[in-house]
Write a protein that holds these residues in place. Structure first.
Motif, mmCIF file in Angstrom:
data_model
loop_
_atom_site.group_PDB
_atom_site.id
_atom_site.type_symbol
_atom_site.label_atom_id
_atom_site.label_comp_id
_atom_site.label_asym_id
_atom_site.label_seq_id
_atom_site.Cartn_x
_atom_site.Cartn_y
_atom_site.Cartn_z
ATOM 1 N N LEU A 74 10.226 14.482 18.941
ATOM 2 C CA LEU A 74 8.999 14.992 18.342
ATOM 3 C C LEU A 74 7.939 15.175 19.418
ATOM 4 O O LEU A 74 7.172 16.128 19.409
ATOM 5 N N ARG A 106 6.624 -8.786 13.927
ATOM 6 C CA ARG A 106 5.847 -7.739 13.266
ATOM 7 C C ARG A 106 6.435 -7.417 11.895
ATOM 8 O O ARG A 106 5.720 -7.239 10.913
ATOM 9 N N VAL A 145 -21.310 -3.897 -20.557
ATOM 10 C CA VAL A 145 -21.393 -2.741 -19.667
ATOM 11 C C VAL A 145 -20.198 -2.699 -18.718
ATOM 12 O O VAL A 145 -19.751 -1.631 -18.315
ATOM 13 N N THR A 148 -15.469 -1.021 -19.455
ATOM 14 C CA THR A 148 -14.704 0.134 -18.984
ATOM 15 C C THR A 148 -14.481 0.096 -17.471
ATOM 16 O O THR A 148 -13.361 0.338 -17.014
ATOM 17 N N PRO A 149 -15.530 -0.196 -16.669
ATOM 18 C CA PRO A 149 -15.267 -0.297 -15.228
ATOM 19 C C PRO A 149 -14.210 -1.344 -14.892
ATOM 20 O O PRO A 149 -13.383 -1.117 -13.995
ATOM 21 N N ALA A 164 0.542 1.224 -2.309
ATOM 22 C CA ALA A 164 0.235 0.854 -0.935
ATOM 23 C C ALA A 164 1.335 -0.039 -0.371
ATOM 24 O O ALA A 164 1.711 0.089 0.810
ATOM 25 N N VAL A 167 4.135 2.096 0.749
ATOM 26 C CA VAL A 167 3.845 2.816 1.993
ATOM 27 C C VAL A 167 3.979 1.880 3.191
ATOM 28 O O VAL A 167 4.607 2.221 4.208
ATOM 29 N N VAL A 168 3.410 0.667 3.078
ATOM 30 C CA VAL A 168 3.504 -0.287 4.188
ATOM 31 C C VAL A 168 4.968 -0.623 4.461
ATOM 32 O O VAL A 168 5.410 -0.712 5.610
ATOM 33 N N LYS A 171 6.653 2.259 6.204
ATOM 34 C CA LYS A 171 6.177 2.507 7.556
ATOM 35 C C LYS A 171 6.599 1.416 8.534
ATOM 36 O O LYS A 171 6.779 1.686 9.720
ATOM 37 N N ASN A 172 6.716 0.168 8.070
ATOM 38 C CA ASN A 172 6.924 -0.930 8.998
ATOM 39 C C ASN A 172 8.341 -1.475 8.994
ATOM 40 O O ASN A 172 8.768 -2.051 9.977
ATOM 41 N N ASP A 176 12.321 4.769 11.008
ATOM 42 C CA ASP A 176 11.421 5.920 10.964
ATOM 43 C C ASP A 176 11.989 7.096 11.748
ATOM 44 O O ASP A 176 11.276 7.823 12.395
ATOM 45 N N GLU A 178 13.265 10.644 12.638
ATOM 46 C CA GLU A 178 13.025 12.001 12.138
ATOM 47 C C GLU A 178 14.366 12.667 11.889
ATOM 48 O O GLU A 178 15.243 12.655 12.746
#
Lengths: 400, 262
Positions: A74, A106, A145, A148-149, A164, A167-168, A171-172, A176, A178
């Motif tokens: 790449l 890692r 109040v 809803t939030p 998420a 994705v982590v 990615k880790n 990876d 190509e």
């Protein structure tokens, strides 16, 4: 890498270099499909290193640079050709993540992060369910109040936690590398095409159409006549005379009373000085007619500049204009009783209500059409006719 | 003539002279004596009212007469206040627009300088001199909320925004936001038609309809927002802006994160 039954290999049968061992033979006509092995191939032979990347348009050979993984491949894509040809081939550096201690640490950290994100999603789901069922929500209660939030926040946690985390994770922890997925050749196989052709021919023979001339001719005749069928639709779009009449007239007619939205007629004593009233024609569905909305304004008679030829259009300082902007048709109802400015909120076209609604600012090109008014025997306002000109924005067939 | 008849006549003449003299004296007294002031005429009403008028007069002379004149006749700085009525006083003074700090294109809303009681006294004084639009008795936030909403959208929303957030007019003028306005200020604005605003007399919108509108405005400006932040209730423009900046911006950030290598 090309396989014997790959159709592209048939086109250039001598260029099957393969990805296993890059050669140093100059190889200008190589295509991308041949240069890089397919994803399936790589999965099948994981130990095999890929050869050079896309060398289309370049005189590089696959062996000019030997790459160890797709990351450097790449990287090479990012350079221009001149740099590529001058650069030295990258040194082969096999990465084995399993033996790299740093990498191991890692990955362990990444695993914990992913697990934490998944648990966060779990908390979000539990929170959402708890808020929904345990909170006895009452609308308009100041204590509620946050209801809803809170539902939104917990739902966002539940969804983004999983997303998420994934994705982590990808990615880790995942490879990876190509990969390139080859596009399948277009078109059906020759056998399928031949079979389809045979079936079509058999079908045609079955209809006996080549033999039966009468059937063929009458079918052609009726089919040709069918082409005439859409022509009447074109006439449905016109004629322009009707269109003009439709666009140029509204619900106002001579003697029609001015009514409010609730249907009550407007008396000449109802409005105080400096008052405005939205009025509609007293005809069936009058308050729903989009082109007939008007604004009745009362000002001091001495403030009103009466146009020549419009002497009997207003009455004791009462004046009535179309409430539809002549620019793009927005409702013009922002009346300033001191300056007599009528403002359109969309593009700030400003009309002078005390002077025949002349444009004094903004993009509108024409004054607002004026409605000639009078009062009937009972003192209620009536229209003396339709607007002085077509209401609303300009259109091609406009005559005025 | 005999004496017997002449004597009574002389006596009668004396009476006439005395009577004429008395009448002259009385007439002169009524003509020349200090007259009661015209402002005290409403004394026929309750004494509270007259006290309020008197207190309002003192407040007026102290705080308003510089511009509006000692006799409400107006002057270089301000218009005449004869006939503007108590509704106008309530709107201008209770919302803090009067006393005016400095001349701008439109009097801005400020912290009120007078208490509600003082506003009422000023209003009583102005109302006693020339009359004008008044405020009705009873609660001003009353009636059919739904009807109030209909009437608000028909008559008020074109300038003040569908949620009472206000909006721009021509040449620097503006329709103010309605949330800070009290019920009295909202009603009196409709009743008196201040500055650029059209006036909505009782013939156009009845007392009940105006009360319903006031009720609706107070409702939408004080109601809680269970849907979260209302972004000023300005409608699709700020909402679209937030979606473009925060929503699409967030998506771009997420895409970059997903597409980046670890």
């Amino acid at each position: 890498m090309s396989t014997p039954d790959d159709p592209t290999a048939n086109a250039t049968p001598t260029t099957s270099t393969g990805g296993q061992q890059p050669t140093s033979t100059p190889h200008g006509g190589q295509t991308a499909a041949e240069a890089s092995p397919s994803i399936r191939e790589r999965l099948r032979n994981p130990g095999v290193q890929s050869s050079g990347g896309d060398t289309r348009g370049s005189d590089l050979t696959a062996g000019d640079f030997r790459q160890t993984d797709s990351r450097s491949e790449l990287h090479a894509h990012g350079r221009d050709e001149r740099q590529l040809s001058q650069s030295t081939p990258p040194v082969e550096q096999p990465i084995d993540r399993q033996v790299d201690a740093f990498e191991l640490g890692r990955q362990a950290r990444a695993e914990r992060v992913v697990a934490a994100l998944f648990l966060l999603s779990l908390l979000g789901t539990i929170g959402f369910v708890l808020v929904y069922f345990l909170w006895d929500f009452a609308f308009d209660d100041p204590d509620h109040v946050l209801y809803t939030p809170l539902l939104g926040i917990t739902m966002a946690l539940a969804l983004t936690g999983i997303g998420a985390g994934a994705v982590v994770w990808a990615k880790n922890l995942m490879d990876d590398e190509e990969t390139t997925q080859e596009r399948y050749p277009f078109g059906s196989s020759p056998e399928d095409r031949a079979a389809t052709g045979t079936a079509l021919k058999a079908g045609l023979a079955e209809t006996q159409l080549p033999r039966r001339k009468l059937l063929r001719n009458t079918l052609l005749l009726s089919g040709g006549a069918l082409a005439v069928l859409p022509v009447p639709f074109l006439f449905g779009l016109g004629p322009y005379q009707n269109k003009e009449a439709k666009l140029a007239t509204t619900g106002w007619q001579p003697g029609v009373r001015l009514i409010r939205k609730n249907g009550s007629p407007v008396n000449r004593d109802d409005l105080t000085l400096g008052a405005v009233e939205s009025v509609f024609p007293d005809v069936p569905r009058g308050t729903k007619l989009a082109d007939s909305a008007a604004l009745l304004i009362r000002m001091r008679p001495e403030d009103l500049t009466v146009r020549e030829g419009r002497e009997d259009w207003s009455l004791d300082g009462y004046v009535c204009y179309s409430a539809i902007c002549t620019h793009l048709g927005c409702p013009v109802k922002l009346y300033e009783q001191q300056t007599h400015n009528l403002l359109c909120p969309c593009h700030q076209s400003t009309f002078s209500a005390d002077n025949a609604a002349e444009v004094i600012f903004g993009p509108a090109a024409r004054p607002l059409p004026q409605l000639a008014i009078s009062v009937d025997d009972e003192g209620y306002f009536i229209a003396r006719g339709d607007f002085s000109e077509p209401v609303g924005p300009s259109y091609w067939e406009r005559t005025s | 003539m005999s004496r017997s008849t002449a004597r009574p006549r002389r006596k009668l003449n004396q009476y006439v002279v005395v009577l004429v003299g008395l009448a002259l004296l009385g007439g002169l007294y009524t003509a020349l004596a200090p007259r009661t002031t015209a402002q005290e005429e409403p004394q026929q009403g309750s004494s509270d009212q007259s006290l309020a008028v008197k207190a309002g007069r003192d407040l007026y002379l102290q705080g308003c007469s510089t511009c509006h004149g000692l006799n409400l006749q107006g002057g270089a700085g301000g218009p005449s206040l004869i006939g503007v009525g108590e509704a106008s006083v309530v709107f201008q003074v209770e919302s803090g627009r009067m006393p005016l700090a400095n001349g701008t294109v439109q009097a801005p809303r400020k912290d009120p300088k007078y208490t509600i009681a003082q506003v009422d006294q000023l209003a009583a004084y102005i109302q006693a001199n020339g009359g004008g639009p008044t405020l009705p008795e009873g609660s001003l936030t009353d009636g059919d909320l739904q009807e109030g909403g209909e009437l608000f959208r028909l008559n008020c929303a074109s300038c003040h925004n569908f949620a009472g957030s206000g909006g721009a007019l021509t040449y620097g003028k503006y329709a103010p936001e309605l949330a800070p306005a009290s019920a009295r200020v909202i009603y009196s604005a409709m009743q008196s038609g201040p500055e650029s605003m059209p006036r909505f007399g009782d013939g156009q919108l009845s007392v009940e309809e105006k009360k319903a509108i006031t009720y609706y405005v107070r409702y939408i400006t004080t109601a809680t927002q269970p849907g979260g932040n209302d972004l000023g209730k300005y409608g699709p423009v700020p909402e679209g802006l937030v979606m473009w900046l925060a929503g699409i911006g967030g998506l771009v950030v997420m895409t970059l994160w997903i597409g980046n290598r670890a």
